[in-house]
Motif scaffolding. Structure first.
Motif, PDB file in Angstrom:
ATOM      1  N   GLY A  90       0.788  -1.223   0.000  1.00 12.07           N
ATOM      2  CA  GLY A  90       0.000   0.000   0.000  1.00 12.07           C
ATOM      3  C   GLY A  90       0.824   1.277   0.000  1.00 12.07           C
ATOM      4  N   LEU A  91       2.145   1.150  -0.153  1.00 12.29           N
ATOM      5  CA  LEU A  91       3.003   2.339  -0.104  1.00 12.29           C
ATOM      6  C   LEU A  91       2.803   3.240  -1.321  1.00 12.29           C
ATOM      7  N   GLY A  92       2.662   2.654  -2.499  1.00 11.90           N
ATOM      8  CA  GLY A  92       2.429   3.458  -3.694  1.00 11.90           C
ATOM      9  C   GLY A  92       1.145   4.255  -3.571  1.00 11.90           C
ATOM     10  N   ARG A  93       0.094   3.620  -3.100  1.00  8.02           N
ATOM     11  CA  ARG A  93      -1.193   4.304  -2.902  1.00  8.02           C
ATOM     12  C   ARG A  93      -1.047   5.396  -1.842  1.00  8.02           C
ATOM     13  N   ALA A  94      -0.363   5.101  -0.746  1.00  9.77           N
ATOM     14  CA  ALA A  94      -0.188   6.091   0.319  1.00  9.77           C
ATOM     15  C   ALA A  94       0.599   7.299  -0.188  1.00  9.77           C
ATOM     16  N   LEU A  95       1.662   7.057  -0.937  1.00  2.00           N
ATOM     17  CA  LEU A  95       2.441   8.159  -1.497  1.00  2.00           C
ATOM     18  C   LEU A  95       1.598   8.981  -2.468  1.00  2.00           C
ATOM     19  N   MET A  96       0.844   8.309  -3.320  1.00  4.07           N
ATOM     20  CA  MET A  96      -0.011   9.023  -4.275  1.00  4.07           C
ATOM     21  C   MET A  96      -1.062   9.859  -3.547  1.00  4.07           C
ATOM     22  N   ASN A  97      -1.667   9.299  -2.506  1.00  3.00           N
ATOM     23  CA  ASN A  97      -2.667  10.060  -1.757  1.00  3.00           C
ATOM     24  C   ASN A  97      -2.058  11.315  -1.139  1.00  3.00           C
ATOM     25  N   GLU A  98      -0.829  11.216  -0.682  1.00  2.00           N
ATOM     26  CA  GLU A  98      -0.146  12.391  -0.124  1.00  2.00           C
ATOM     27  C   GLU A  98       0.142  13.427  -1.213  1.00  2.00           C
ATOM     28  N   MET A  99       0.509  12.954  -2.404  1.00  5.29           N
ATOM     29  CA  MET A  99       0.754  13.875  -3.521  1.00  5.29           C
ATOM     30  C   MET A  99      -0.537  14.604  -3.894  1.00  5.29           C
ATOM     31  N   ILE A 100      -1.626  13.866  -3.974  1.00  4.27           N
ATOM     32  CA  ILE A 100      -2.924  14.453  -4.309  1.00  4.27           C
ATOM     33  C   ILE A 100      -3.335  15.460  -3.238  1.00  4.27           C
ATOM     34  N   ALA A 101      -3.150  15.091  -1.976  1.00  4.68           N
ATOM     35  CA  ALA A 101      -3.521  15.990  -0.876  1.00  4.68           C
ATOM     36  C   ALA A 101      -2.707  17.283  -0.922  1.00  4.68           C
ATOM     37  N   GLU A 102      -1.417  17.183  -1.197  1.00  3.03           N
ATOM     38  CA  GLU A 102      -0.578  18.386  -1.266  1.00  3.03           C
ATOM     39  C   GLU A 102      -0.970  19.261  -2.446  1.00  3.03           C
ATOM     40  N   ALA A 103      -1.199  18.662  -3.595  1.00  9.32           N
ATOM     41  CA  ALA A 103      -1.612  19.438  -4.767  1.00  9.32           C
ATOM     42  C   ALA A 103      -2.926  20.165  -4.477  1.00  9.32           C
ATOM     43  N   THR A 104      -3.838  19.483  -3.823  1.00  8.21           N
ATOM     44  CA  THR A 104      -5.123  20.069  -3.463  1.00  8.21           C
ATOM     45  C   THR A 104      -4.918  21.215  -2.469  1.00  8.21           C
ATOM     46  N   ARG A 105      -4.076  21.000  -1.480  1.00  5.58           N
ATOM     47  CA  ARG A 105      -3.787  22.033  -0.478  1.00  5.58           C
ATOM     48  C   ARG A 105      -3.232  23.292  -1.144  1.00  5.58           C
ATOM     49  N   LEU A 106      -2.432  23.096  -2.199  1.00  3.29           N
ATOM     50  CA  LEU A 106      -1.830  24.226  -2.900  1.00  3.29           C
ATOM     51  C   LEU A 106      -2.789  24.896  -3.888  1.00  3.29           C
ATOM     52  N   GLY A 107      -3.972  24.313  -4.067  1.00  7.42           N
ATOM     53  CA  GLY A 107      -4.982  24.939  -4.898  1.00  7.42           C
ATOM     54  C   GLY A 107      -5.123  24.385  -6.303  1.00  7.42           C
ATOM     55  N   ALA A 108      -4.415  23.303  -6.618  1.00  8.65           N
ATOM     56  CA  ALA A 108      -4.532  22.713  -7.955  1.00  8.65           C
ATOM     57  C   ALA A 108      -5.940  22.164  -8.167  1.00  8.65           C
ATOM     58  N   ARG A 109      -6.420  22.333  -9.380  1.00  5.25           N
ATOM     59  CA  ARG A 109      -7.726  21.773  -9.751  1.00  5.25           C
ATOM     60  C   ARG A 109      -7.563  20.510 -10.598  1.00  5.25           C
ATOM     61  N   GLU A 110      -6.379  20.355 -11.192  1.00  9.33           N
ATOM     62  CA  GLU A 110      -6.086  19.149 -11.969  1.00  9.33           C
ATOM     63  C   GLU A 110      -4.669  18.694 -11.660  1.00  9.33           C
ATOM     64  N   ILE A 111      -4.487  17.378 -11.671  1.00 10.93           N
ATOM     65  CA  ILE A 111      -3.176  16.782 -11.434  1.00 10.93           C
ATOM     66  C   ILE A 111      -2.878  15.864 -12.610  1.00 10.93           C
ATOM     67  N   PHE A 112      -1.661  15.965 -13.123  1.00 10.25           N
ATOM     68  CA  PHE A 112      -1.257  15.169 -14.283  1.00 10.25           C
ATOM     69  C   PHE A 112      -0.055  14.303 -13.931  1.00 10.25           C
ATOM     70  N   LEU A 113       0.115  13.251 -14.718  1.00 10.29           N
ATOM     71  CA  LEU A 113       1.293  12.403 -14.615  1.00 10.29           C
ATOM     72  C   LEU A 113       1.485  11.675 -15.931  1.00 10.29           C
ATOM     73  N   GLU A 114       2.693  11.165 -16.132  1.00  9.95           N
ATOM     74  CA  GLU A 114       2.974  10.268 -17.255  1.00  9.95           C
ATOM     75  C   GLU A 114       3.352   8.921 -16.660  1.00  9.95           C
ATOM     76  N   VAL A 115       2.918   7.868 -17.330  1.00  9.00           N
ATOM     77  CA  VAL A 115       3.240   6.513 -16.899  1.00  9.00           C
ATOM     78  C   VAL A 115       3.602   5.699 -18.139  1.00  9.00           C
ATOM     79  N   ARG A 116       4.556   4.814 -17.958  1.00  9.03           N
ATOM     80  CA  ARG A 116       4.972   3.978 -19.088  1.00  9.03           C
ATOM     81  C   ARG A 116       3.788   3.157 -19.591  1.00  9.03           C
ATOM     82  N   ALA A 117       3.656   3.100 -20.896  1.00  6.77           N
ATOM     83  CA  ALA A 117       2.579   2.321 -21.509  1.00  6.77           C
ATOM     84  C   ALA A 117       2.719   0.833 -21.197  1.00  6.77           C
ATOM     85  N   ASP A 118       3.937   0.394 -20.872  1.00  2.87           N
ATOM     86  CA  ASP A 118       4.161  -1.015 -20.560  1.00  2.87           C
ATOM     87  C   ASP A 118       4.138  -1.290 -19.049  1.00  2.87           C
ATOM     88  N   ASN A 119       3.483  -0.424 -18.278  1.00  2.00           N
ATOM     89  CA  ASN A 119       3.372  -0.608 -16.830  1.00  2.00           C
ATOM     90  C   ASN A 119       1.897  -0.628 -16.419  1.00  2.00           C
TER      91      ASN A 119
END
Length: 160
Positions: A90-119
């Motif tokens: 659950g570490l990946g999910r926990a880290l992602m939730n923290e990233m989302i929470a911080e972006a939200t705290r800073l006022g972001a309305r959208e969050i983007f990322l790139e992920v390998r197509a083979d992942n």
């Protein structure tokens, strides 16, 4: 997964002192397209970066990074990795939730990322958090010549 296994992890703000541990994971997970230590150090020290590490038994076993400017409309998850021996806890999910929470705290309305197509595992994780595929960046990951799937999350649609 038992709560004891989850409880063994601590997520905290990354510092330059974590660089060696982060790079050990970076080079083992992203073998051919790992960031350089210089680039990672600049990310850790950048004024609009928010980096975290996940620790188990005092050892860094994961990290994530966000680039976000206060009151900007969007934020970018720059990177995330969990050491193979610490996956499925659950570490990946926990880290992602923290990233989302911080972006939200800073006022972001959208969050983007790139992920390998083979992942597909990472794509599934991001989808369960509400990210949706928006497009493809052909040949993004080099030297492997792998496409990147661009995913986005409208913050008001966050699901945890």
């Amino acid at each position: 997964m038992s709560d004891a296994r989850k409880a063994a992890a601590v997520i905290r703000r990354a510092t330059a002192d974590d660089l060696d541990a982060i790079m050990a994971i970076e080079t083992s997970v992203f073998v051919t397209d790992a960031w350089s230590p210089e680039l990672m150090r600049s990310e850790l020290e950048a004024p609009h970066s928010f980096y975290l590490v996940a620790e188990r038994d005092g050892e860094v076993v994961g990290y994530s990074g966000l680039r976000a400017v206060v009151s900007a409309a969007d934020a970018d998850i720059q990177t995330i990795a969990v050491a193979p021996e610490a996956r499925r806890l659950g570490l990946g999910r926990a880290l992602m939730n923290e990233m989302i929470a911080e972006a939200t705290r800073l006022g972001a309305r959208e969050i983007f990322l790139e992920v390998r197509a083979d992942n597909p595992d990472a794509q599934r994780l991001y989808s369960t958090l509400g990210f949706e595929p928006l497009g493809v960046r052909p040949h993004y990951y080099q030297p492997d010549d792998v496409d990147a799937v661009v995913m986005g999350l409208a913050v008001e649609e966050v699901r945890r």
